[in-house]
Design an enzyme around this catalytic site. Structure first.
Site, short mmCIF file in Angstrom:
data_model
loop_
_atom_site.label_atom_id
_atom_site.label_comp_id
_atom_site.label_asym_id
_atom_site.label_seq_id
_atom_site.Cartn_x
_atom_site.Cartn_y
_atom_site.Cartn_z
N SER A 51 -44.74 -31.82 12.28
CA SER A 51 -43.72 -30.78 12.50
C SER A 51 -44.40 -29.64 13.25
O SER A 51 -45.63 -29.56 13.31
CB SER A 51 -43.18 -30.28 11.16
N ASP B 283 -42.27 -34.03 15.29
CA ASP B 283 -41.07 -34.13 14.44
C ASP B 283 -40.21 -32.88 14.63
O ASP B 283 -40.72 -31.76 14.53
CB ASP B 283 -41.56 -34.26 12.99
N ASP C 165 -35.08 -32.06 18.91
CA ASP C 165 -33.99 -31.77 17.98
C ASP C 165 -33.06 -30.75 18.61
O ASP C 165 -33.22 -29.54 18.46
CB ASP C 165 -34.57 -31.25 16.65
N HIS D 189 -33.32 -33.49 4.01
CA HIS D 189 -34.77 -33.38 3.81
C HIS D 189 -35.05 -32.84 2.41
O HIS D 189 -34.26 -32.08 1.86
CB HIS D 189 -35.38 -32.42 4.83
N GLY E 288 -35.33 -37.75 6.04
CA GLY E 288 -35.13 -37.45 4.62
C GLY E 288 -35.35 -38.65 3.72
O GLY E 288 -34.63 -38.86 2.75
N ASN F 45 -38.30 -41.63 7.99
CA ASN F 45 -39.23 -40.50 7.88
C ASN F 45 -39.46 -40.11 6.43
O ASN F 45 -38.50 -39.91 5.67
CB ASN F 45 -38.65 -39.28 8.60
N ASN G 110 -41.78 -37.37 4.14
CA ASN G 110 -42.67 -36.22 4.12
C ASN G 110 -42.88 -35.72 2.69
O ASN G 110 -43.98 -35.81 2.13
CB ASN G 110 -42.09 -35.11 5.02
N THR G 111 -41.81 -35.23 2.09
CA THR G 111 -41.91 -34.60 0.77
C THR G 111 -42.57 -35.50 -0.28
O THR G 111 -43.34 -35.03 -1.11
CB THR G 111 -40.50 -34.17 0.30
P1 13P Z 1 -38.45 -35.85 3.48
O1 13P Z 1 -39.35 -34.66 3.36
O2 13P Z 1 -37.18 -35.65 2.71
O3 13P Z 1 -39.13 -37.12 3.13
O4 13P Z 1 -37.99 -35.94 5.01
C1 13P Z 1 -38.93 -36.19 6.01
C2 13P Z 1 -38.34 -36.12 7.36
O5 13P Z 1 -37.22 -36.47 7.60
C3 13P Z 1 -39.19 -35.64 8.46
O6 13P Z 1 -38.48 -35.44 9.62
#
Ligand code: 13P
Length: 287
Positions: free
Chosen positions: A49, A84, A105, A177, A208, A229, A231-232
């Site tokens: 990101s 991202d 985006d 997300h 997400g 994707n 991330n969290t």
């Molecule tokens: P999460 O953090 O919900 O997994 O989403 C990640 C994402 O979509 C990065 O663009």
């Protein structure tokens, strides 16, 4: 060597599996994801990101780190380094710095402006052999200061952006997300189906990925999702493992204060999360 994400995602779409995009934050994250991909013989996309790029010291620093790891850790599976949720300016910065994939985006622009900017960036990316993702319909939740409402994309808008020559397309289908709220209604498969009917072979992207139940992930893949994707979820597993280290007072035993020891459980936790996702997405053995 970094590769664009186009070929790996076209293969995934045709083979009915998805490639994970795992967002990176530092060296430990990057190494954990790359080693897991190599161990499982899976293609992988490293997501950066704008906030994480800044945190790591700039895009060129990230490119240097990733290229160094690919060489020295003998990573031979296909790896794409992907911006991202890029803004217009940052897409150009990443093209310049040596990323192999970008996401523009433009979902917050009126559709005409999104079309104009996407058209221009498609050309700039393809001139360098870099793949490009676009987004239609804001994806909900908050990610690095980018806040989306969680819409369902209009399939006709998806078709018009797909026709601009993007390599893969993210479309809001009720996904958000971060953690999903208790009252989340789930993914709109109706929307996803309608989008795929219009966009055909184009790989679709599900943002997400954290917290979406396994059965919904599998169904989304059958309806054309080829990139997911995450991330969290890596953040949660890293932090839980690190908290446990301190709760067990490991930092006060021997040389437990050594940062390499402190970060080791979190590193292993990221590896375990990435492995679980690659197995769920079906990308194991597909390098
Ligand atoms: P999460 O953090 O919900 O997994 O989403 C990640 C994402 O979509 C990065 O663009």
């Amino acid at each position: 060597m970094l590769v664009s994400a186009t070929e790996m995602l076209n293969k995934a779409k045709a083979g009915h599996y998805a490639v994970g995009q795992f967002n990176i934050n530092n060296l430990e994250w990057t190494k954990a994801i790359l080693l897991t991909a190599q161990e499982l013989n899976s293609p992988v996309i490293l997501g950066v990101s704008e906030g994480a790029g800044k945190y790591m010291g700039g895009y060129k620093t990230v490119v240097g780190m990733v290229n160094g790891l690919l060489e020295e850790q003998k990573i031979t599976v296909p790896v794409a380094l992907h911006l991202d949720h890029g803004s217009y300016d940052h897409c150009y910065k990443c093209l310049e710095a040596g990323f192999s994939s970008i996401m523009f985006d433009g979902s917050h622009y009126p559709i005409d402006e999104n079309v104009a900017k996407t058209t221009e960036l498609v050309k700039a990316a393809h001139d360098k052999g870099v793949s490009i993702e676009a987004e239609v319909g804001a994806i909900g939740g908050e990610e690095d200061g980018v806040i989306g409402k969680g819409e369902c994309a209009d399939p006709n808008e998806c078709k018009s952006i797909a026709d601009l020559g993007v390599d893969f397309l993210a479309a809001g289908i009720g996904n958000i997300h971060g953690k999903y709220p208790e009252n989340w209604e789930g993914l709109s498969f109706e929307t996803l189906d309608a989008i795929q009917q219009l966009t055909g072979d184009l790989p679709l992207v599900l943002h997400g990925g954290t917290g979406i139940p396994a059965d919904m992930i599998k169904k989304a893949i059958t309806l054309g999702v080829a990139k997911i994707n995450v991330n969290t979820e890596c953040q949660l597993s890293f932090t839980a493992a690190t908290r446990k280290y301190f709760e067990e007072n490991k930092d006060q035993q021997g040389k437990g204060y050594d940062p390499r020891k402190v970060l080791a459980p979190g590193f292993e936790a990221i590896k375990a999360t990435v492995k679980e996702k690659m197995e769920l997405f079906g990308s194991v053995g597909k390098a």
